[in-house]
Design a protein around this motif. Structure first.
Motif, PDB file in Angstrom:
ATOM      1  N   HIS A  33      -3.947   8.245  -9.227  1.00 28.46           N
ATOM      2  CA  HIS A  33      -5.162   8.269  -8.430  1.00 28.46           C
ATOM      3  C   HIS A  33      -4.776   8.151  -6.953  1.00 28.46           C
ATOM      4  O   HIS A  33      -3.847   7.410  -6.599  1.00 28.46           O
ATOM      5  CB  HIS A  33      -6.050   7.095  -8.847  1.00 28.46           C
ATOM      6  CG  HIS A  33      -7.434   7.172  -8.316  1.00 28.46           C
ATOM      7  ND1 HIS A  33      -7.738   6.819  -7.020  1.00 28.46           N
ATOM      8  CD2 HIS A  33      -8.588   7.566  -8.892  1.00 28.46           C
ATOM      9  CE1 HIS A  33      -9.030   6.989  -6.825  1.00 28.46           C
ATOM     10  NE2 HIS A  33      -9.577   7.439  -7.943  1.00 28.46           N
ATOM     11  N   PRO A  34      -5.462   8.848  -6.045  1.00 27.84           N
ATOM     12  CA  PRO A  34      -5.096   8.807  -4.618  1.00 27.84           C
ATOM     13  C   PRO A  34      -5.131   7.396  -4.010  1.00 27.84           C
ATOM     14  O   PRO A  34      -4.399   7.112  -3.062  1.00 27.84           O
ATOM     15  CB  PRO A  34      -6.133   9.696  -3.939  1.00 27.84           C
ATOM     16  CG  PRO A  34      -6.762  10.493  -5.017  1.00 27.84           C
ATOM     17  CD  PRO A  34      -6.560   9.775  -6.307  1.00 27.84           C
ATOM     18  N   LEU A  35      -5.959   6.497  -4.529  1.00 26.21           N
ATOM     19  CA  LEU A  35      -6.029   5.144  -3.967  1.00 26.21           C
ATOM     20  C   LEU A  35      -4.906   4.233  -4.467  1.00 26.21           C
ATOM     21  O   LEU A  35      -4.676   3.170  -3.901  1.00 26.21           O
ATOM     22  CB  LEU A  35      -7.387   4.510  -4.279  1.00 26.21           C
ATOM     23  CG  LEU A  35      -8.599   5.197  -3.662  1.00 26.21           C
ATOM     24  CD1 LEU A  35      -9.887   4.505  -4.095  1.00 26.21           C
ATOM     25  CD2 LEU A  35      -8.492   5.241  -2.155  1.00 26.21           C
ATOM     26  N   ALA A  36      -4.211   4.649  -5.519  1.00 29.97           N
ATOM     27  CA  ALA A  36      -3.178   3.798  -6.116  1.00 29.97           C
ATOM     28  C   ALA A  36      -2.085   3.419  -5.119  1.00 29.97           C
ATOM     29  O   ALA A  36      -1.551   2.313  -5.169  1.00 29.97           O
ATOM     30  CB  ALA A  36      -2.575   4.479  -7.337  1.00 29.97           C
ATOM     31  N   LYS A  37      -1.785   4.305  -4.181  1.00 25.06           N
ATOM     32  CA  LYS A  37      -0.710   4.032  -3.223  1.00 25.06           C
ATOM     33  C   LYS A  37      -1.042   2.871  -2.283  1.00 25.06           C
ATOM     34  O   LYS A  37      -0.164   2.317  -1.642  1.00 25.06           O
ATOM     35  CB  LYS A  37      -0.358   5.279  -2.420  1.00 25.06           C
ATOM     36  CG  LYS A  37      -1.474   5.752  -1.501  1.00 25.06           C
ATOM     37  CD  LYS A  37      -1.090   7.037  -0.813  1.00 25.06           C
ATOM     38  CE  LYS A  37      -2.216   7.527   0.065  1.00 25.06           C
ATOM     39  NZ  LYS A  37      -1.891   8.806   0.686  1.00 25.06           N
TER      40      LYS A  37
ATOM     41  N   VAL B 285      -4.600  -8.722  -6.859  1.00 30.01           N
ATOM     42  CA  VAL B 285      -4.641  -7.321  -6.429  1.00 30.01           C
ATOM     43  C   VAL B 285      -4.711  -7.320  -4.909  1.00 30.01           C
ATOM     44  O   VAL B 285      -5.541  -8.011  -4.315  1.00 30.01           O
ATOM     45  CB  VAL B 285      -5.852  -6.583  -7.035  1.00 30.01           C
ATOM     46  CG1 VAL B 285      -5.909  -5.142  -6.531  1.00 30.01           C
ATOM     47  CG2 VAL B 285      -5.808  -6.617  -8.552  1.00 30.01           C
ATOM     48  N   VAL B 286      -3.821  -6.557  -4.286  1.00 33.01           N
ATOM     49  CA  VAL B 286      -3.707  -6.508  -2.831  1.00 33.01           C
ATOM     50  C   VAL B 286      -4.055  -5.099  -2.345  1.00 33.01           C
ATOM     51  O   VAL B 286      -3.526  -4.114  -2.860  1.00 33.01           O
ATOM     52  CB  VAL B 286      -2.267  -6.852  -2.373  1.00 33.01           C
ATOM     53  CG1 VAL B 286      -2.159  -6.838  -0.854  1.00 33.01           C
ATOM     54  CG2 VAL B 286      -1.810  -8.184  -2.947  1.00 33.01           C
ATOM     55  N   ASN B 287      -4.938  -5.031  -1.359  1.00 35.09           N
ATOM     56  CA  ASN B 287      -5.243  -3.779  -0.668  1.00 35.09           C
ATOM     57  C   ASN B 287      -4.346  -3.736   0.568  1.00 35.09           C
ATOM     58  O   ASN B 287      -4.524  -4.508   1.505  1.00 35.09           O
ATOM     59  CB  ASN B 287      -6.723  -3.729  -0.266  1.00 35.09           C
ATOM     60  CG  ASN B 287      -7.063  -2.506   0.565  1.00 35.09           C
ATOM     61  OD1 ASN B 287      -6.238  -1.628   0.776  1.00 35.09           O
ATOM     62  ND2 ASN B 287      -8.294  -2.457   1.045  1.00 35.09           N
ATOM     63  N   HIS B 288      -3.400  -2.825   0.591  1.00 36.57           N
ATOM     64  CA  HIS B 288      -2.472  -2.717   1.717  1.00 36.57           C
ATOM     65  C   HIS B 288      -2.952  -1.737   2.781  1.00 36.57           C
ATOM     66  O   HIS B 288      -2.217  -1.442   3.730  1.00 36.57           O
ATOM     67  CB  HIS B 288      -1.084  -2.296   1.224  1.00 36.57           C
ATOM     68  CG  HIS B 288      -0.348  -3.372   0.506  1.00 36.57           C
ATOM     69  ND1 HIS B 288       0.232  -4.444   1.137  1.00 36.57           N
ATOM     70  CD2 HIS B 288      -0.114  -3.557  -0.817  1.00 36.57           C
ATOM     71  CE1 HIS B 288       0.810  -5.223   0.257  1.00 36.57           C
ATOM     72  NE2 HIS B 288       0.616  -4.711  -0.945  1.00 36.57           N
ATOM     73  N   SER B 289      -4.177  -1.239   2.634  1.00 32.65           N
ATOM     74  CA  SER B 289      -4.670  -0.267   3.614  1.00 32.65           C
ATOM     75  C   SER B 289      -5.651  -0.917   4.590  1.00 32.65           C
ATOM     76  O   SER B 289      -6.164  -2.001   4.349  1.00 32.65           O
ATOM     77  CB  SER B 289      -5.371   0.905   2.913  1.00 32.65           C
ATOM     78  OG  SER B 289      -6.669   0.528   2.493  1.00 32.65           O
TER      79      SER B 289
ATOM     80  N   PHE C 223      -0.087  -0.361 -13.069  1.00 33.69           N
ATOM     81  CA  PHE C 223      -1.506  -0.110 -13.275  1.00 33.69           C
ATOM     82  C   PHE C 223      -1.801   1.379 -13.145  1.00 33.69           C
ATOM     83  O   PHE C 223      -1.045   2.139 -12.558  1.00 33.69           O
ATOM     84  CB  PHE C 223      -2.364  -0.910 -12.288  1.00 33.69           C
ATOM     85  CG  PHE C 223      -2.191  -0.502 -10.860  1.00 33.69           C
ATOM     86  CD1 PHE C 223      -3.014   0.457 -10.291  1.00 33.69           C
ATOM     87  CD2 PHE C 223      -1.192  -1.061 -10.077  1.00 33.69           C
ATOM     88  CE1 PHE C 223      -2.845   0.838  -8.969  1.00 33.69           C
ATOM     89  CE2 PHE C 223      -1.014  -0.683  -8.755  1.00 33.69           C
ATOM     90  CZ  PHE C 223      -1.845   0.269  -8.202  1.00 33.69           C
ATOM     91  N   ARG C 224      -2.924   1.737 -13.741  1.00 39.47           N
ATOM     92  CA  ARG C 224      -3.419   3.109 -13.697  1.00 39.47           C
ATOM     93  C   ARG C 224      -4.910   3.025 -13.390  1.00 39.47           C
ATOM     94  O   ARG C 224      -5.659   2.369 -14.103  1.00 39.47           O
ATOM     95  CB  ARG C 224      -3.177   3.762 -15.054  1.00 39.47           C
ATOM     96  CG  ARG C 224      -3.705   5.158 -15.204  1.00 39.47           C
ATOM     97  CD  ARG C 224      -3.375   5.732 -16.592  1.00 39.47           C
ATOM     98  NE  ARG C 224      -4.196   5.114 -17.636  1.00 39.47           N
ATOM     99  CZ  ARG C 224      -3.765   4.291 -18.594  1.00 39.47           C
ATOM    100  NH1 ARG C 224      -2.498   3.919 -18.640  1.00 39.47           N
ATOM    101  NH2 ARG C 224      -4.582   3.804 -19.500  1.00 39.47           N
TER     102      ARG C 224
END
Length: 118
Positions: A19-23, A46-50, A111-112
C-alpha cells in the motif's frame, strides 16, 4: 500506456505491491502477555513517520522470527497525525504455553495494509 517488457517478466506468484502509505509507518515496541489458556495480549506501537495526516487503516500484523510466523492478527489503526505515535493492543489465539512464547527481541513485526478510509 506503457508496453509490457519482454526483458523483465514478473516473478511467478509475486506478492501484490505494498500500500502507498506503508512506507510512512512502522510497527514496533512489541510486548506479549499471556491472558488465559489459548489467549495472548499483544501490545505494540504504530509510528507515523510522515508530516501528513494518515487516515484510519485496517492492517494485518505478523510477528515473525527468522524462520517462523508466530502470530498474525488484524488491527485497525485510528487516524494518525503528523509524526504521531499510537499505542495499540490486540488479542490473539495461541496454542503456545507462556514459557514457549518467543522473547520480544526475537520477533520481527511486519504488516500489510488492507484498506484505508476514504
Amino acid at each position: 500506456t506503457k508496453e509490457p517488457s519482454l526483458h523483465q517478466p514478473g516473478a511467478a506468484g509475486a506478492a501484490a505491491p505494498p500500500h502507498p502509505l506503508a512506507k510512512h509507518l512502522e510497527v514496533t515496541g512489541i510486548r506479549l502477555e499471556g491472558l488465559k489458556a489459548g489467549q495472548l495480549k499483544i501490545q505494540f506501537v504504530v509510528v507515523n513517520h510522515s508530516a501528513a495526516d494518515l487516515p484510519e487503516l485496517k492492517m494485518v500484523v505478523s510477528l515473525r522470527s527468522t524462520d517462523r510466523t508466530f502470530f498474525e492478527f488484524p488491527s485497525t489503526v485510528p487516524s494518525l497525525g503528523p509524526f504521531e505515535v499510537r499505542d495499540m493492543t490486540a488479542i490473539a489465539k495461541t496454542e503456545l504455553r507462556p514459557y514457549e512464547l518467543p522473547d520480544w527481541q526475537m520477533l520481527q513485526p511486519q504488516f500489510r495494509i488492507e484498506t484505508a478510509a476514504q
